[in-house]
Design an enzyme around this catalytic site. Structure first.
Site, short mmCIF file in Angstrom:
data_model
loop_
_atom_site.label_atom_id
_atom_site.label_comp_id
_atom_site.label_asym_id
_atom_site.label_seq_id
_atom_site.Cartn_x
_atom_site.Cartn_y
_atom_site.Cartn_z
N LYS A 209 0.67 4.70 6.68
CA LYS A 209 0.00 5.46 5.62
C LYS A 209 0.47 6.92 5.68
O LYS A 209 1.11 7.35 6.62
CB LYS A 209 -1.53 5.45 5.78
CG LYS A 209 -2.15 4.09 5.88
CD LYS A 209 -2.15 3.33 4.58
CE LYS A 209 -2.79 1.96 4.79
NZ LYS A 209 -2.36 1.00 3.84
N SER B 109 0.79 -1.23 0.00
CA SER B 109 0.00 0.00 0.00
C SER B 109 0.83 1.29 0.00
O SER B 109 0.30 2.34 -0.34
CB SER B 109 -0.95 0.03 1.20
OG SER B 109 -0.22 0.22 2.40
#
Length: 168
Positions: free
Chosen positions: A76, A34
């Protein structure tokens, strides 16, 4: 006798330094794709846990945190901060109505897809017009293969473990 005291002192100082390092910094191994291409799967990141007490989280910081209702740890990028009104349209981030560049993202020319992020508003995802105090909105750099705030909503700053020390 003096050599022994110096040796014990040196060992004590080394142990204290290791203890303090582990108190402030923790290593995190990236799992999944990700955050590619910024961080490849398997990369070891140094997380600064103490920095959050002295400095606030900023837009585009990379953070390690516990997502809502999960014991997993995620890494993230912070896209939205408290008070922000955010939305995406045609792969462009808008914060409080202004276009914000994201230089860390792959350009569309390097991918086979027409849209990396997809269109959305904060309100569509969270039922809130602005990010409330104490929360952030996070997205992975690999927008097509990231489970992030678009899926689980806002992240409490209390669930942030720390910021990544060697960001690009």
């Amino acid at each position: 006798m003096k050599k022994r005291r110096i040796a014990f002192t040196t060992v004590g100082i080394c142990l204290m330094a290791i203890f303090l390092k582990n108190l402030i910094f923790v290593d995190y191994k990236v799992e999944g794709v990700s955050m590619q291409p910024t961080y490849e799967e398997g990369r070891l990141l140094s997380i600064n846990k103490l920095g959050l007490y002295f400095d606030s989280i900023n837009r585009f910081d990379v953070v390690v945190f516990y997502p809502p209702n999960s014991a997993e740890i995620y890494v993230k990028r912070v896209i939205g901060l408290p008070g922000d009104e955010i939305h995406y349209k045609d792969d462009q981030l808008y914060v409080n109505g202004k276009v914000i560049k994201e230089p860390f993202l792959q350009t569309r020319e390097k991918t086979d897809v027409t849209k990396l992020t997809g269109n959305f508003t904060l309100e569509e995802i969270t039922d809130k017009r602005k990010i409330p105090e104490g929360y952030i909105f996070v997205i992975g750099d690999n927008r097509l293969q990231s489970r992030d705030s678009r899926h689980f909503g806002l992240v409490s700053v209390n669930d942030v473990i720390g910021t990544v020390g060697d960001q690009k």
